[in-house]
Design a protein around this motif. Structure first.
Motif, PDB file in Angstrom:
ATOM      1  N   GLY A 182      -2.080  -0.232  -9.691  1.00  0.00           N
ATOM      2  CA  GLY A 182      -2.145  -1.689  -9.785  1.00  0.00           C
ATOM      3  C   GLY A 182      -1.758  -2.368  -8.488  1.00  0.00           C
ATOM      4  O   GLY A 182      -2.393  -3.341  -8.066  1.00  0.00           O
ATOM      5  N   LEU A 183      -0.700  -1.873  -7.838  1.00  0.00           N
ATOM      6  CA  LEU A 183      -0.277  -2.436  -6.555  1.00  0.00           C
ATOM      7  C   LEU A 183      -1.375  -2.289  -5.505  1.00  0.00           C
ATOM      8  O   LEU A 183      -1.600  -3.191  -4.692  1.00  0.00           O
ATOM      9  CB  LEU A 183       1.005  -1.746  -6.073  1.00  0.00           C
ATOM     10  CG  LEU A 183       2.289  -2.087  -6.835  1.00  0.00           C
ATOM     11  CD1 LEU A 183       3.448  -1.219  -6.349  1.00  0.00           C
ATOM     12  CD2 LEU A 183       2.633  -3.568  -6.678  1.00  0.00           C
ATOM     13  N   LEU A 184      -2.080  -1.149  -5.534  1.00  0.00           N
ATOM     14  CA  LEU A 184      -3.152  -0.930  -4.568  1.00  0.00           C
ATOM     15  C   LEU A 184      -4.346  -1.833  -4.853  1.00  0.00           C
ATOM     16  O   LEU A 184      -4.868  -2.497  -3.946  1.00  0.00           O
ATOM     17  CB  LEU A 184      -3.588   0.540  -4.592  1.00  0.00           C
ATOM     18  CG  LEU A 184      -2.553   1.563  -4.137  1.00  0.00           C
ATOM     19  CD1 LEU A 184      -3.084   2.980  -4.340  1.00  0.00           C
ATOM     20  CD2 LEU A 184      -2.189   1.355  -2.670  1.00  0.00           C
ATOM     21  N   LEU A 185      -4.783  -1.873  -6.107  1.00  0.00           N
ATOM     22  CA  LEU A 185      -5.983  -2.628  -6.444  1.00  0.00           C
ATOM     23  C   LEU A 185      -5.804  -4.125  -6.242  1.00  0.00           C
ATOM     24  O   LEU A 185      -6.748  -4.812  -5.843  1.00  0.00           O
ATOM     25  CB  LEU A 185      -6.394  -2.334  -7.891  1.00  0.00           C
ATOM     26  CG  LEU A 185      -6.878  -0.917  -8.199  1.00  0.00           C
ATOM     27  CD1 LEU A 185      -7.284  -0.800  -9.668  1.00  0.00           C
ATOM     28  CD2 LEU A 185      -8.047  -0.533  -7.302  1.00  0.00           C
ATOM     29  N   ALA A 243      -3.875   4.792   1.725  1.00  0.00           N
ATOM     30  CA  ALA A 243      -3.353   4.966   0.367  1.00  0.00           C
ATOM     31  C   ALA A 243      -3.498   6.407  -0.108  1.00  0.00           C
ATOM     32  O   ALA A 243      -2.574   6.983  -0.696  1.00  0.00           O
ATOM     33  CB  ALA A 243      -4.084   4.016  -0.595  1.00  0.00           C
ATOM     34  N   ILE A 244      -4.671   7.012   0.145  1.00  0.00           N
ATOM     35  CA  ILE A 244      -4.905   8.391  -0.272  1.00  0.00           C
ATOM     36  C   ILE A 244      -3.952   9.346   0.442  1.00  0.00           C
ATOM     37  O   ILE A 244      -3.404  10.267  -0.161  1.00  0.00           O
ATOM     38  CB  ILE A 244      -6.372   8.791   0.015  1.00  0.00           C
ATOM     39  CG1 ILE A 244      -7.319   8.020  -0.905  1.00  0.00           C
ATOM     40  CG2 ILE A 244      -6.570  10.292  -0.178  1.00  0.00           C
ATOM     41  CD1 ILE A 244      -8.772   8.205  -0.559  1.00  0.00           C
ATOM     42  N   VAL A 291       0.836  -1.205   0.000  1.00  0.00           N
ATOM     43  CA  VAL A 291       0.000   0.000   0.000  1.00  0.00           C
ATOM     44  C   VAL A 291       0.871   1.254   0.000  1.00  0.00           C
ATOM     45  O   VAL A 291       0.633   2.207  -0.755  1.00  0.00           O
ATOM     46  CB  VAL A 291      -0.961   0.001   1.200  1.00  0.00           C
ATOM     47  CG1 VAL A 291      -1.658   1.361   1.344  1.00  0.00           C
ATOM     48  CG2 VAL A 291      -2.002  -1.096   1.036  1.00  0.00           C
ATOM     49  N   ILE A 292       1.898   1.271   0.850  1.00  0.00           N
ATOM     50  CA  ILE A 292       2.795   2.423   0.906  1.00  0.00           C
ATOM     51  C   ILE A 292       3.548   2.578  -0.413  1.00  0.00           C
ATOM     52  O   ILE A 292       3.683   3.686  -0.947  1.00  0.00           O
ATOM     53  CB  ILE A 292       3.785   2.281   2.077  1.00  0.00           C
ATOM     54  CG1 ILE A 292       3.031   2.382   3.413  1.00  0.00           C
ATOM     55  CG2 ILE A 292       4.869   3.353   2.001  1.00  0.00           C
ATOM     56  CD1 ILE A 292       3.880   2.094   4.630  1.00  0.00           C
ATOM     57  N   ALA A 293       4.016   1.454  -0.966  1.00  0.00           N
ATOM     58  CA  ALA A 293       4.724   1.503  -2.245  1.00  0.00           C
ATOM     59  C   ALA A 293       3.796   1.987  -3.353  1.00  0.00           C
ATOM     60  O   ALA A 293       4.174   2.841  -4.166  1.00  0.00           O
ATOM     61  CB  ALA A 293       5.280   0.122  -2.589  1.00  0.00           C
TER      62      ALA A 293
END
Length: 203
Positions: A119-122, A81-82, A11-13
């Motif tokens: 993409g990493l978040l989703l 994330a936001i 999430v941080i990345a």
């Protein structure tokens, strides 16, 4: 505990990479990074709301949808994330010099970073805010990759924004969305666990 720290890292990345693409490559050219960016431009145009505040309003207004369809945990991660993305944008814009380069090169590079971050978040079940929430809901219930619905929703918002503000950015914005959503689907389809296991066994 391992799953928590693993998800936190992704999430941080994801938020940081997304902020990098926005802050260094897209926003200097006033190219909206997505549907939330387009709506923010409209809010700024009609209500004279600061762009940063407008983006925050749009992103957090979607959290109620995330809470209803994706669960409370997803809302918390979306907030993280936001926040990471917003801080990253501020950091990259104000700490690192951002001279405006060739717009087409910046669109391509920025969109690759943007799509990688989203993409990493989703793939972790975390929305990047804005209409990404709706794309994630569609992906969850229709069992499809989120890239296509994200592209069509953002495309509609871009056309609406361009018709009201300026048509000059529409080609760059749509190209950015096409590249970033392709990256979203590519990252979304990667099995990181298998990649890690294969690399670990080779050692």
């Amino acid at each position: 505990m391992y799953q928590f720290w693993r998800k936190s890292g992704f999430v941080i990345a994801g938020g940081t990479i997304q902020g990098l693409g926005m802050g260094l490559f897209l926003f200097p050219h006033s190219i909206p990074s997505g549907g939330a960016g387009g709506i923010s431009v409209l809010l700024n145009h009609f209500l004279l709301i600061n762009m940063g505040l407008a983006l925050w309003i749009v992103n957090f207004s979607m959290l109620m949808l995330a809470m209803k369809y994706l669960g409370n945990r997803s809302v918390i991660w979306t907030m993280v994330a936001i926040t990471v993305t917003s801080l990253s944008i501020g950091f990259f814009q104000h700490i690192i010099p951002t001279p405006i380069g060739n717009v087409w090169i910046d669109v391509v590079v920025g969109s690759v970073f943007l799509g990688t971050g989203i993409g990493l978040l989703l793939r972790e079940g975390v929305s990047n805010g804005g209409v990404g929430v709706i794309a994630l809901i569609i992906a969850k219930y229709r069992h499809v990759y989120p890239g296509k619905p994200l592209f069509w929703m953002n495309g509609f918002i871009f056309i609406l924004t361009a018709s009201i503000i300026s048509w000059e950015i529409i080609i760059q914005a749509l190209l950015s969305q096409w590249i970033s959503t392709k990256m979203v689907d590519a990252i979304y389809s990667i099995n990181f666990h298998s990649v890690y296991t294969l690399s670990w066994r080779k050692k």
